[in-house]
Motif scaffolding. Structure first.
Motif, PDB file in Angstrom:
ATOM      1  N   ARG A  56      43.141  43.357  45.462  1.00 39.57           N
ATOM      2  CA  ARG A  56      43.651  42.312  46.350  1.00 39.57           C
ATOM      3  C   ARG A  56      45.123  42.577  46.714  1.00 39.57           C
ATOM      4  O   ARG A  56      45.535  42.375  47.860  1.00 39.57           O
ATOM      5  CB  ARG A  56      43.492  40.937  45.703  1.00 39.57           C
ATOM      6  CG  ARG A  56      42.043  40.473  45.590  1.00 39.57           C
ATOM      7  CD  ARG A  56      41.974  38.991  45.237  1.00 39.57           C
ATOM      8  NE  ARG A  56      40.603  38.510  45.325  1.00 39.57           N
ATOM      9  CZ  ARG A  56      39.777  38.408  44.295  1.00 39.57           C
ATOM     10  NH1 ARG A  56      40.197  38.753  43.082  1.00 39.57           N
ATOM     11  NH2 ARG A  56      38.550  37.957  44.455  1.00 39.57           N
ATOM     12  N   VAL A  57      45.889  43.020  45.725  1.00 36.67           N
ATOM     13  CA  VAL A  57      47.291  43.370  45.987  1.00 36.67           C
ATOM     14  C   VAL A  57      47.364  44.473  47.037  1.00 36.67           C
ATOM     15  O   VAL A  57      48.173  44.414  47.969  1.00 36.67           O
ATOM     16  CB  VAL A  57      47.997  43.823  44.689  1.00 36.67           C
ATOM     17  CG1 VAL A  57      49.358  44.450  44.991  1.00 36.67           C
ATOM     18  CG2 VAL A  57      48.162  42.633  43.742  1.00 36.67           C
ATOM     19  N   GLU A  58      46.515  45.464  46.914  1.00 36.88           N
ATOM     20  CA  GLU A  58      46.486  46.563  47.874  1.00 36.88           C
ATOM     21  C   GLU A  58      46.091  46.076  49.265  1.00 36.88           C
ATOM     22  O   GLU A  58      46.653  46.502  50.276  1.00 36.88           O
ATOM     23  CB  GLU A  58      45.521  47.647  47.399  1.00 36.88           C
ATOM     24  CG  GLU A  58      45.411  48.845  48.334  1.00 36.88           C
ATOM     25  CD  GLU A  58      46.731  49.579  48.502  1.00 36.88           C
ATOM     26  OE1 GLU A  58      46.921  50.202  49.571  1.00 36.88           O
ATOM     27  OE2 GLU A  58      47.568  49.531  47.589  1.00 36.88           O
ATOM     28  N   MET A  59      45.142  45.159  49.324  1.00 36.31           N
ATOM     29  CA  MET A  59      44.694  44.627  50.613  1.00 36.31           C
ATOM     30  C   MET A  59      45.805  43.888  51.349  1.00 36.31           C
ATOM     31  O   MET A  59      45.845  43.869  52.578  1.00 36.31           O
ATOM     32  CB  MET A  59      43.510  43.681  50.407  1.00 36.31           C
ATOM     33  CG  MET A  59      42.222  44.372  49.988  1.00 36.31           C
ATOM     34  SD  MET A  59      40.898  43.178  49.620  1.00 36.31           S
ATOM     35  CE  MET A  59      40.583  42.504  51.265  1.00 36.31           C
ATOM     36  N   LEU A  60      46.715  43.281  50.588  1.00 33.41           N
ATOM     37  CA  LEU A  60      47.767  42.463  51.196  1.00 33.41           C
ATOM     38  C   LEU A  60      49.010  43.252  51.595  1.00 33.41           C
ATOM     39  O   LEU A  60      49.985  42.673  52.071  1.00 33.41           O
ATOM     40  CB  LEU A  60      48.173  41.341  50.237  1.00 33.41           C
ATOM     41  CG  LEU A  60      47.183  40.184  50.110  1.00 33.41           C
ATOM     42  CD1 LEU A  60      47.596  39.253  48.984  1.00 33.41           C
ATOM     43  CD2 LEU A  60      47.074  39.408  51.419  1.00 33.41           C
ATOM     44  N   GLN A  61      48.996  44.571  51.406  1.00 36.97           N
ATOM     45  CA  GLN A  61      50.124  45.365  51.880  1.00 36.97           C
ATOM     46  C   GLN A  61      50.239  45.207  53.400  1.00 36.97           C
ATOM     47  O   GLN A  61      49.242  45.172  54.110  1.00 36.97           O
ATOM     48  CB  GLN A  61      49.932  46.842  51.534  1.00 36.97           C
ATOM     49  CG  GLN A  61      49.823  47.122  50.039  1.00 36.97           C
ATOM     50  CD  GLN A  61      51.004  46.610  49.243  1.00 36.97           C
ATOM     51  OE1 GLN A  61      52.136  47.032  49.440  1.00 36.97           O
ATOM     52  NE2 GLN A  61      50.734  45.693  48.316  1.00 36.97           N
TER      53      GLN A  61
END
Length: 218
Positions: A56-61
């Motif tokens: 999820r952190v990666e998706m929000l970049q």
């Protein structure tokens, strides 16, 4: 064994790329604002599925083309609206959380590199009003909590080196005076609890008005 780990690593990378890249391609357009971008991701089927927090952190970049198209004022707003910004409070100290955030969110790293970021954040800080007693009484607890942490999040940024060192002498004095004013107003409101002295705790200084300026510039 090394061959197996290399293949496994490539597999994890491919899964991450499969999740993030095609989704980004569907959601990013030249005129898309950060709020819509965050909203579309959080409402996506991938987000709603059982995936790891790191994915999820990666998706929000923020896509690089979006960052490049943003002026610094908008980029600052995008950082303050980052859905996982509240994670900074989940560590042994706020500063530990901020260090993790610098490593995990490209929007914050991009903001740090903008020369005018400190001045723009100071302007936003001065414009952010502390809740009055009557305002807080008229709001439900969830809304009050949102206001408290919105200001606390901004004060965390105001205490970072790229802000305190990015301001000139007059700007640092303004910051010290504004932090002191907000601290007094928060005490009057009586609802700010653990976020009362966020700015000072991150800087590891006292809340004495006359001391703040000198401690900020040390």
């Amino acid at each position: 064994m090394r061959y197996f780990m290399k293949v496994l690593g490539l597999g994890v990378l491919c899964i991450a790329l499969w999740i993030h890249d095609p989704y980004s391609a569907k959601t990013v357009s030249a005129d898309m604002d950060y709020a819509t971008y965050y909203k579309n991701i959080i409402e996506s089927d991938v987000w709603q599925s059982e995936i790891d927090h790191s994915v999820r952190v990666e998706m929000l970049q923020l896509p690089e083309e979006m960052i490049e198209a943003m002026d610094t004022d908008t980029l600052a707003d995008a950082v303050l609206a980052y859905p996982f910004l509240g994670d900074i409070y989940a560590f042994d100290s706020i500063e530990d959380g901020v260090n993790i955030l610098f490593g995990s969110f490209n929007g914050l790293r991009a903001l740090e590199q903008r020369e005018e970021a400190a001045g723009i954040l100071l302007k936003k800080y001065k414009e952010f009003e502390v809740l009055s007693v009557s305002e807080a009484e008229a709001m439900d607890s969830a809304a009050v909590g949102d206001e408290l942490f919105a200001l606390s999040n901004l004060e965390v940024l105001m205490a970072q080196d790229f802000v305190t060192q990015g301001l000139d002498d007059a700007g640092r004095r303004e910051l010290g005076e504004e932090a002191a004013r907000k601290y007094r107003e928060k005490k009057v409101c009586g609802r700010y609890g653990g976020t009362l002295d966020t700015f000072y705790r991150v800087l590891e200084v006292t809340c004495e008005d006359e001391e703040v300026y000198n401690q900020i510039i040390q």
